[in-house]
Design an enzyme around this catalytic site. Structure first.
Site, PDB file in Angstrom:
ATOM      1  N   ASP A 298      16.569 -37.538 -10.942  1.00 11.65           N
ATOM      2  CA  ASP A 298      17.397 -36.659 -11.780  1.00 11.65           C
ATOM      3  C   ASP A 298      16.504 -35.999 -12.842  1.00 11.65           C
ATOM      4  OD1 ASP A 298      19.797 -35.587 -12.765  1.00 11.65           O
ATOM      5  OD2 ASP A 298      20.126 -37.265 -14.133  1.00 11.65           O
TER       6      ASP A 298
ATOM      7  N   GLU B  15      17.247 -25.804 -10.519  1.00  9.85           N
ATOM      8  CA  GLU B  15      18.265 -25.456 -11.526  1.00  9.85           C
ATOM      9  C   GLU B  15      18.016 -24.062 -12.089  1.00  9.85           C
ATOM     10  OE1 GLU B  15      19.615 -28.414 -14.305  1.00  9.85           O
ATOM     11  OE2 GLU B  15      20.135 -26.932 -15.818  1.00  9.85           O
TER      12      GLU B  15
ATOM     13  N   HIS C 192      25.983 -30.514 -13.111  1.00 12.82           N
ATOM     14  CA  HIS C 192      25.515 -31.540 -14.065  1.00 12.82           C
ATOM     15  C   HIS C 192      26.516 -31.638 -15.215  1.00 12.82           C
ATOM     16  CE1 HIS C 192      21.213 -32.379 -12.900  1.00 12.82           C
ATOM     17  NE2 HIS C 192      21.590 -31.471 -12.016  1.00 12.82           N
ATOM     18  N   GLY C 193      26.321 -32.653 -16.044  1.00 10.00           N
ATOM     19  CA  GLY C 193      27.140 -32.768 -17.254  1.00 10.00           C
ATOM     20  C   GLY C 193      28.622 -32.826 -16.933  1.00 10.00           C
ATOM     21  N   ALA C 194      28.980 -33.596 -15.911  1.00  2.00           N
ATOM     22  CA  ALA C 194      30.343 -33.522 -15.376  1.00  2.00           C
ATOM     23  C   ALA C 194      31.189 -34.761 -15.671  1.00  2.00           C
ATOM     24  CB  ALA C 194      30.281 -33.257 -13.871  1.00  2.00           C
ATOM     25  N   SER C 195      30.781 -35.551 -16.658  1.00  2.00           N
ATOM     26  CA  SER C 195      31.642 -36.688 -17.023  1.00  2.00           C
ATOM     27  C   SER C 195      32.920 -36.184 -17.682  1.00  2.00           C
ATOM     28  CB  SER C 195      30.898 -37.625 -17.992  1.00  2.00           C
ATOM     29  OG  SER C 195      30.029 -38.479 -17.279  1.00  2.00           O
TER      30      SER C 195
ATOM     31  N   HIS D 175      25.598 -32.038 -21.031  1.00  2.00           N
ATOM     32  CA  HIS D 175      25.293 -33.463 -20.943  1.00  2.00           C
ATOM     33  C   HIS D 175      25.861 -34.226 -22.153  1.00  2.00           C
ATOM     34  CE1 HIS D 175      22.049 -31.904 -18.215  1.00  2.00           C
ATOM     35  NE2 HIS D 175      22.538 -32.891 -17.504  1.00  2.00           N
TER      36      HIS D 175
HETATM   37  P1  13P Z   1      27.098 -36.499 -18.062  1.00  2.00           P
HETATM   38  O1  13P Z   1      26.370 -36.712 -19.354  1.00  2.00           O
HETATM   39  O2  13P Z   1      28.245 -35.555 -18.236  1.00  2.00           O
HETATM   40  O3  13P Z   1      27.504 -37.770 -17.416  1.00  2.00           O
HETATM   41  O4  13P Z   1      26.075 -35.759 -17.063  1.00  2.00           O
HETATM   42  C1  13P Z   1      25.127 -36.505 -16.343  1.00  2.00           C
HETATM   43  C2  13P Z   1      24.132 -35.637 -15.651  1.00  2.00           C
HETATM   44  O5  13P Z   1      24.263 -34.437 -15.524  1.00  2.00           O
HETATM   45  C3  13P Z   1      22.949 -36.304 -15.086  1.00  2.00           C
HETATM   46  O6  13P Z   1      22.022 -35.385 -14.599  1.00  2.00           O
HETATM   47  O1  G3H Z   2      21.317 -35.807 -17.556  1.00  2.00           O
HETATM   48  C1  G3H Z   2      20.773 -36.823 -17.954  1.00  2.00           C
HETATM   49  C2  G3H Z   2      21.262 -38.154 -17.578  1.00  2.00           C
HETATM   50  O2  G3H Z   2      22.447 -38.480 -18.274  1.00  2.00           O
HETATM   51  C3  G3H Z   2      20.179 -39.166 -17.759  1.00  2.00           C
HETATM   52  O3  G3H Z   2      20.021 -39.515 -19.102  1.00  2.00           O
HETATM   53  O4  G3H Z   2      17.584 -39.216 -19.442  1.00  2.00           O
HETATM   54  O5  G3H Z   2      18.949 -40.682 -20.977  1.00  2.00           O
HETATM   55  O6  G3H Z   2      18.444 -41.405 -18.633  1.00  2.00           O
HETATM   56  P1  G3H Z   2      18.652 -40.245 -19.563  1.00  2.00           P
HETATM   57 ZN    ZN Z   3      21.939 -33.527 -15.647  1.00  2.00          ZN
END
Ligand code: 13P
Ligand code: G3H
Ligand code: ZN
Length: 311
Positions: free
Chosen positions: A82, A134, A213-216, A180
């Site tokens: 990632d 990306e 991404h950022g999909a929580s 994120h």
């Molecule tokens: P969240 O912070 O929304 O869970 O996104 C995670 C992510 O995009 C990891 O690459």
């Molecule tokens: O998009 C990033 C992920 O949430 C990973 O986060 O770099 O703190 O492990 P991290």
């Molecule tokens: Zn991400």
């Protein structure tokens, strides 16, 4: 079954109008919680490792834990880097057994992003590994990068075809208003995503898998539990689930989830210690944390991603 790439998963997801969950993993309990839920629901999985996770837990520990999950579940699992930020990091993960890498050149100019991404694609494809690129910049905090809302920018649909053709990437992460972390929208702000951009990208890249991404969703139950048991999180707002379902029915084939896992784990541990202040055996508080992750992932698979039974 050995580790798989995401190629076949994405082909089926695109045609079927659902998405694969890409969950960030950092330790054994997180991997177990995710994979136990996926096994019960027979869902394909992407387990993804950030450079921060790799520094925290070590490449070998993580890959061996994922291998153990494959033995235990028999599921098709893709192991993905990632937010790879350099060719060297991507190469190291490819050489070390990952089946998919992301090269995130989104903070570079269009030409520099293409050059770096192309370099990774050439090496990855020579080794049977797929690559996510990306275009556009998400706001929020990742391990190495903190992008302010002002510096974030939506993906320009007019650039996607050229980017995909010149780089050879297998999937593309785009910026349509997700970000994120747990604070995606300001209190009082109505969450909005640019589905018009996603539709335009889909039109220009028919059949091509898009990544969100950022999909929580930043599930309120977890934030409330954290705050009930001694936490002090300000108003946290995530992506509404109906928007994620809509994205999954369109060209989005991979939905990234990390913050929701962190919240699920933290909520369970805070509650455990509040109710059992004298306990100190890590197994006692990591067990409910793992169970909460399993419950969260089961919910994502059945109610958001739509990938139940697609393994
Ligand atoms: P969240 O912070 O929304 O869970 O996104 C995670 C992510 O995009 C990891 O690459
Ligand atoms: O998009 C990033 C992920 O949430 C990973 O986060 O770099 O703190 O492990 P991290
Ligand atoms: Zn991400």
């Amino acid at each position: 079954m050995p580790l798989v790439t995401s190629k076949e998963m994405f082909e089926k997801a695109y045609k079927g109008g659902y998405a694969i969950g890409a969950f960030n993993v950092n330790n054994m309990e997180i991997i177990q919680g995710i994979t136990e839920a996926a096994k019960e629901l027979q869902a394909p999985l992407i387990l993804q490792v950030s450079s921060g996770a790799r520094k925290y837990a070590n490449h070998t520990y993580l890959t061996k834990l994922v291998e153990a999950a494959i033995i235990e579940t028999g599921l098709p699992i893709c192991l993905h880097l990632d937010h790879g930020d350099t060719f060297e990091l991507c190469k190291s993960c490819i050489d070390g057994g990952f089946t998919s890498v992301m090269i995130d050149g989104s903070h570079y100019s269009f030409e520099d992003n293409i050059a770096l991404t192309r370099q990774v694609v050439d090496y990855a494809h020579d080794h049977g590994v797929v690559v996510e690129g990306e275009l556009g910049r998400l706001a929020g905090i990742e391990d190495a990068v903190n992008v302010s809302a002002e510096d974030a920018s939506y993906t320009n649909p007019a650039q996607v075809q050229e980017f995909v053709e010149r780089t050879g990437v297998d999937s593309l992460a785009i910026a349509i208003g997700t970000s994120h972390g747990a604070y995606k929208f300001k209190p009082g702000q109505k969450p909005q995503l640019r589905f018009d951009i996603l539709a335009e990208v889909e039109k220009r890249l028919p059949g091509f898998p898009i990544v969100l991404h950022g999909a929580s969703s930043v599930i309120p139950e977890f934030v409330e539990t954290i705050n009930k048991y001694g936490g002090n999180m300000p108003d946290a707002i995530g992506i509404p689930e109906d928007m994620l379902r809509k994205a999954a029915s369109m060209a989005v084939c991979k939905i990234n989830i990390d913050s929701d896992l962190r919240l699920a784990m933290t909520a369970a541990i805070r509650q455990y210690f509040a109710e059992n202040p004298a306990h100190f055996d890590p197994r006692q508080y990591l067990k409910p944390a793992r169970e909460n992750i399993k419950r969260l992932v089961a919910h994502k698979i059945t109610d958001v991603l739509g990938c139940e039974g697609k393994a």
